[in-house]
Every structure is written in structure tokens, then in C-alpha cells.
Design an enzyme around this catalytic site. Sequence first.
Site, mmCIF file in Angstrom:
data_model
loop_
_atom_site.group_PDB
_atom_site.id
_atom_site.type_symbol
_atom_site.label_atom_id
_atom_site.label_comp_id
_atom_site.label_asym_id
_atom_site.label_seq_id
_atom_site.Cartn_x
_atom_site.Cartn_y
_atom_site.Cartn_z
ATOM 1 N N GLU A 1 0.823 -1.224 0.000
ATOM 2 C CA GLU A 1 0.000 0.000 0.000
ATOM 3 C C GLU A 1 0.854 1.270 0.000
ATOM 4 O OE1 GLU A 1 -2.682 0.633 3.323
ATOM 5 O OE2 GLU A 1 -3.640 2.307 2.310
ATOM 6 N N LYS B 1 -2.512 -1.946 -3.171
ATOM 7 C CA LYS B 1 -3.569 -1.086 -2.589
ATOM 8 C C LYS B 1 -3.163 0.370 -2.792
ATOM 9 C CE LYS B 1 -5.994 -0.069 1.704
ATOM 10 N NZ LYS B 1 -6.739 -0.637 2.808
#
Length: 337
Positions: free
Chosen positions: A175, A217
Site C-alpha cells: 500500500e 492497494k
Amino acid sequence: MSELYSITEKIISNGKGILAADESTGTMTKRLDAVNVPSTPENRLLFRETLFSSESMNDCIGGVILYDETIKQIASNKKTIPELISSSGAVPGIKVDTGAKVLANSKNEKITEGLDGLRDRLKIYYKLGARFTKWRGVYIISNKYPSKLAVHSNAHALARYAALVQESGMVPIVEPEVLMDGDHNSEDCFKKTSEVLKKCYEELILNKVDLKGTILKPNMILPGVDCKEKIECKKVAELTLKCLEESVPSEVPGVAFLSGGQTEKEAVENLNEINILNKSSFIITYSYGRALQQSALKFWSKNIKNVSGTQNTFNHRAKMCSLAARGKWTEEIENKH
Ligand code: 13P
């Protein structure tokens, strides 16, 4: 490795996405303070357990990201929280970074910490039932940010994290979040996010991470919150897809967006449009925190004993996200609730 591929598929296929319920105790306390509920371990568990026992867990949620406190808690039916999540067919996951700290020699920026002792912590989380993990790098945008130092340091940490996670038999969610704070426009966001993603994949490849056993992400490509640009969801979708196609290797099976401060409806509308226009090989879905929980938290705070009302509110959001993950969301279905 084939085990990792099947975990990945289970989390993001068939219109499923991820419930990011991994707010640290500090962040969760802010969220609970905002709705006037005391932030005790019992209340944090009560809200989360209410969501994890909802009907939409079966069809809409492929994975739940937990915080260290929650993965060790016991639900009211005496199951562990990972057992409760698994019983609906979803995969339990865990946030393993220890937070973003000031980056030495670039004090307005952050570096995410948590590599020390990670291999041993991963063994514990695996035993507790986790099968995927999350690590979040954060980047700010301005003329001079993110600096080369922040882009490089966070990519390096994300890659070393991902390699250790795969070694431990779990799927790493990578992420890199380029924040929405600021007055930058969508083109700036596109440029900076592309730079960040390219560097991440350079480092992941250097660290021999098997990209087929990872999930990305990222943020969507949006103007900063203080920018005057008004953007249509079609343009968000076009820029976001262009950025992914140019910067993310096609071996990556799936992309699960963070909501990052978008309203619940914006996060769904933009995801829906992205899926309508998606011609890439990526499965594109959600890994939302606020955009899945906000309305449910508000309802729950005023009706703590009304479990089914809280669950109905959450189920509606989860269903809207799941429709958007297939490009099948409409305003009419949204307003039916
Ligand atoms: P938001 O969807 O609220 O941005 O949270 C997702 C997340 O997990 C951030 O790390």
C-alpha cells in the site's frame, strides 16, 4: 507459491473486496470520539464484531484487515476473531507495519517502520490465523514532494516487508498511499503516483517478490482536497487506469483501492466507473476503511444495542462496493436503501 495465488484469488474475486478494519488504537479512538463513544477495548471489539458477523461478509467481503489488538480478541460466541471471519468464507489479514514516522533529513515526510523483528511477528500472526498482511507507505504531494528520498525509502521498506511476508506463507498487500491533502490537481497526482508506483515495483522485483502473490492497494488519481478542479468520475477512471497500466506490471493479479477521504458515495462511483472502463488484466476492487464503515459507525454510536440496524447499514455499503467492483452499481440501487 500456488497457496499464495489461491489466497489472493479468494480475497478479490467474484466482486469481493477487503474491509480495512485495522485502525490503530489511536485512530480508532479518534473515530469513536467523533461519535461520542468511549474508546475501550470492549467497545472497539463490539463495533468490529458487529460488522464481522454481518450477512454481507459472505458475498461482498473476501478479506478483513485487522489490528494487533483485534486479532487476539475473542468474539461473544467464544470464537477467536480470525475464526469468526473465516466462518463467513473471508480471509483474516493483519496490519504489520508499526506506523509512519518522521523521515530523517526530510522532516515533512514520513517513513513507515516495522521491519525489525518482523519475521518473528509474522510467525505469530500466521499461528493466530492471518493469511494476508498490510503495510502502508504514505507520501505527500507538493512542488518538491514526495522527495526522491521518501519515494526510495518507502519503496525499499515495502519490498523488504513483502519478501518477508511471502516467506512466511502469507500474501502481502502493498500500500503506497499518495495522500489527498493539498491543492495539487489530478495531473500532479497522476505524475507523483506514477513515480511512486514505478519505484515500488523496481524494489519489489529487486527483492525477488513474486508479484503474482501480491495485491496492490493504491490511491485513485484525484485532485487534492483544496484544489478548485472539479473532476468527473469518468476522468478519475481514465487517469487511474492509465496510471496503473503504465506503472504496474501485468503479473500483479489485483488492485484494491483505499478510499482515502472520499465520501462513501464518491468511493463507490469512482470504483464503478473504473471497472466499466477497465481493459487491463487486473481485477479491480476495494479495500476500504472509512468508505465501508462510516455510516455503520454513525448508526451504531446512536443505537449501540441495535445490531441488525448497524448490520443493515454496513450490508448496504458492502453491497454497493461489491456492485462497483463489477461495474454494476447504479444511483437507483444506491438510493433504494
Ligand atoms: P481508507 O479507505 O479509510 O482510506 O482506509 C484504508 C486503509 O486501510 C488505509 O491504510
